[in-house]
Design a protein around this motif. Structure first.
Motif, PDB file in Angstrom:
ATOM      1  N   VAL A 191     -35.295   4.432  30.446  1.00 40.88           N
ATOM      2  CA  VAL A 191     -35.250   4.510  28.986  1.00 40.88           C
ATOM      3  C   VAL A 191     -34.615   5.822  28.558  1.00 40.88           C
ATOM      4  CG1 VAL A 191     -36.625   4.491  26.867  1.00 40.88           C
ATOM      5  CG2 VAL A 191     -37.321   3.075  28.814  1.00 40.88           C
ATOM      6  N   ALA A 192     -33.735   5.749  27.568  1.00 39.05           N
ATOM      7  CA  ALA A 192     -33.033   6.932  27.062  1.00 39.05           C
ATOM      8  C   ALA A 192     -33.047   6.956  25.539  1.00 39.05           C
ATOM      9  CB  ALA A 192     -31.587   6.961  27.552  1.00 39.05           C
ATOM     10  N   PRO A 193     -33.104   8.148  24.939  1.00 38.92           N
ATOM     11  CA  PRO A 193     -33.052   8.258  23.480  1.00 38.92           C
ATOM     12  C   PRO A 193     -31.615   8.313  22.985  1.00 38.92           C
ATOM     13  CG  PRO A 193     -33.423  10.411  24.405  1.00 38.92           C
ATOM     14  CD  PRO A 193     -33.329   9.460  25.572  1.00 38.92           C
ATOM     15  N   SER A 194     -30.790   7.397  23.492  1.00 36.73           N
ATOM     16  CA  SER A 194     -29.374   7.403  23.152  1.00 36.73           C
ATOM     17  C   SER A 194     -28.748   6.047  23.429  1.00 36.73           C
ATOM     18  CB  SER A 194     -28.634   8.478  23.964  1.00 36.73           C
ATOM     19  OG  SER A 194     -27.236   8.319  23.859  1.00 36.73           O
ATOM     20  N   VAL A 244     -32.150  -0.899  32.077  1.00 33.96           N
ATOM     21  CA  VAL A 244     -31.782   0.224  31.209  1.00 33.96           C
ATOM     22  C   VAL A 244     -31.945  -0.152  29.737  1.00 33.96           C
ATOM     23  CG1 VAL A 244     -29.961   1.840  30.588  1.00 33.96           C
ATOM     24  CG2 VAL A 244     -30.155   1.037  32.944  1.00 33.96           C
ATOM     25  N   PHE A 245     -32.697   0.676  29.004  1.00 33.42           N
ATOM     26  CA  PHE A 245     -32.968   0.396  27.594  1.00 33.42           C
ATOM     27  C   PHE A 245     -32.866   1.656  26.752  1.00 33.42           C
ATOM     28  CE2 PHE A 245     -35.126  -3.015  29.815  1.00 33.42           C
ATOM     29  CZ  PHE A 245     -34.916  -4.117  29.011  1.00 33.42           C
ATOM     30  N   GLU A 246     -32.365   1.481  25.532  1.00 28.85           N
ATOM     31  CA  GLU A 246     -32.479   2.515  24.505  1.00 28.85           C
ATOM     32  C   GLU A 246     -33.925   2.504  24.026  1.00 28.85           C
ATOM     33  OE1 GLU A 246     -33.020   3.889  20.554  1.00 28.85           O
ATOM     34  OE2 GLU A 246     -32.889   1.746  21.015  1.00 28.85           O
ATOM     35  N   LEU A 247     -34.431   3.651  23.606  1.00 27.67           N
ATOM     36  CA  LEU A 247     -35.849   3.800  23.289  1.00 27.67           C
ATOM     37  C   LEU A 247     -36.384   2.741  22.341  1.00 27.67           C
ATOM     38  CD1 LEU A 247     -38.554   5.330  23.274  1.00 27.67           C
ATOM     39  CD2 LEU A 247     -37.604   6.781  21.451  1.00 27.67           C
ATOM     40  N   THR A 248     -35.729   2.533  21.186  1.00 29.00           N
ATOM     41  CA  THR A 248     -36.305   1.618  20.197  1.00 29.00           C
ATOM     42  C   THR A 248     -36.303   0.178  20.686  1.00 29.00           C
ATOM     43  OG1 THR A 248     -34.206   1.302  18.999  1.00 29.00           O
ATOM     44  CG2 THR A 248     -35.617   3.130  18.306  1.00 29.00           C
TER      45      THR A 248
END
Length: 246
Positions: free
Chosen positions: A79-82, A113-117
């Protein structure tokens, strides 16, 4: 006892160097929702700057390192904030690994792989972060990467609607690019600044106190215009919003 969701976090260059608090906010939110969070200190860049600039061999080298850093545990989410970095890994890596012996390994990682929201709404099935509070009015900016590469639109808005004290107002042309675009802002400065001006003026027209987005790169670009022109509005990453007030 239910098994805890294990998350390996990826902290992008922008966040690591300029907005480390956003990375800490993501950890706070994930742990607050019961996730077990891991951080690999060997991680570096996703390779997007090199790839977008046409340095494909260098981008491939960085992508190979990313694959090695994040594909050891098949049960872990990444998970990434981007959305920008997530879009790079999900989409551009397909070109990088298409003729590689690591393609199967990449395909397995790609699904995690996921964006945070989107991780909060699509995987954890969360519609509200308990305790999140931010008093004021805000408008949401759809980053190009979130909207077009990751198909993220309703999830962030739903999460923001659940933040106590926050009134959300849609601005005009919210899906229009802010003008950053990585090196685009350097190569075509005048166009980039004009696009930032349009985005900020649309946000100001709503009466919002904050512009919120999933991408620090967009927010950095917009904040530069805001500060230089002394505009009465602030920018906030959605991770920082969801981590506020508790």
């Amino acid at each position: 006892m239910a098994r805890r969701t294990i998350v390996d976090i990826f902290i992008p260059c922008f966040v690591d160097q300029l907005h480390p608090e956003t990375g800490m906010s993501m950890v706070k939110v994930l742990e607050g929702l019961g996730c077990e969070v891991n951080y690999n200190p060997n991680q570096t860049c996703c390779g997007q700057p090199a790839f977008n600039a046409g340095f494909y061999d260098e981008a491939r080298e960085v992508a190979n390192k990313f694959l090695d850093d994040f594909s050891n545990e098949t049960s872990h989410y990444i998970v990434a904030p981007s959305a920008s970095c997530v879009g790079m890994v999900r989409n551009a890596y397909q070109d990088i690994f298409v003729k590689s012996s690591k393609l199967v390994k990449y395909r397995a990682m790609q699904k995690k792989v996921f964006e945070l929201t989107e991780f909060l709404t699509d995987v954890l099935k969360v519609s509200q972060v308990p305790g999140a509070r931010l008093d004021g009015k805000a408008t949401y900016h759809d980053s190009c990467s979130a909207l077009r590469e990751c198909h993220i639109k309703e999830g962030p808005r739903a999460l923001l609607q659940g933040v106590h004290g926050l009134e959300m107002i849609e601005m005009e042309d919210t899906e229009t690019c802010c003008g950053f675009g990585g090196t685009f802002a350097v190569k075509f400065e005048a166009i980039s600044v004009a696009m930032a001006e349009q985005k900020v003026e649309n946000a100001l027209a709503t009466g919002a106190d904050y512009i919120i987005s999933t991408d620090s790169s967009c927010l950095m670009h917009l904040n530069g215009y805001i500060q230089k022109n002394k505009k009465p509005i602030k920018t906030m990453h959605i991770a920082d919003v969801l981590a506020s007030g508790w």
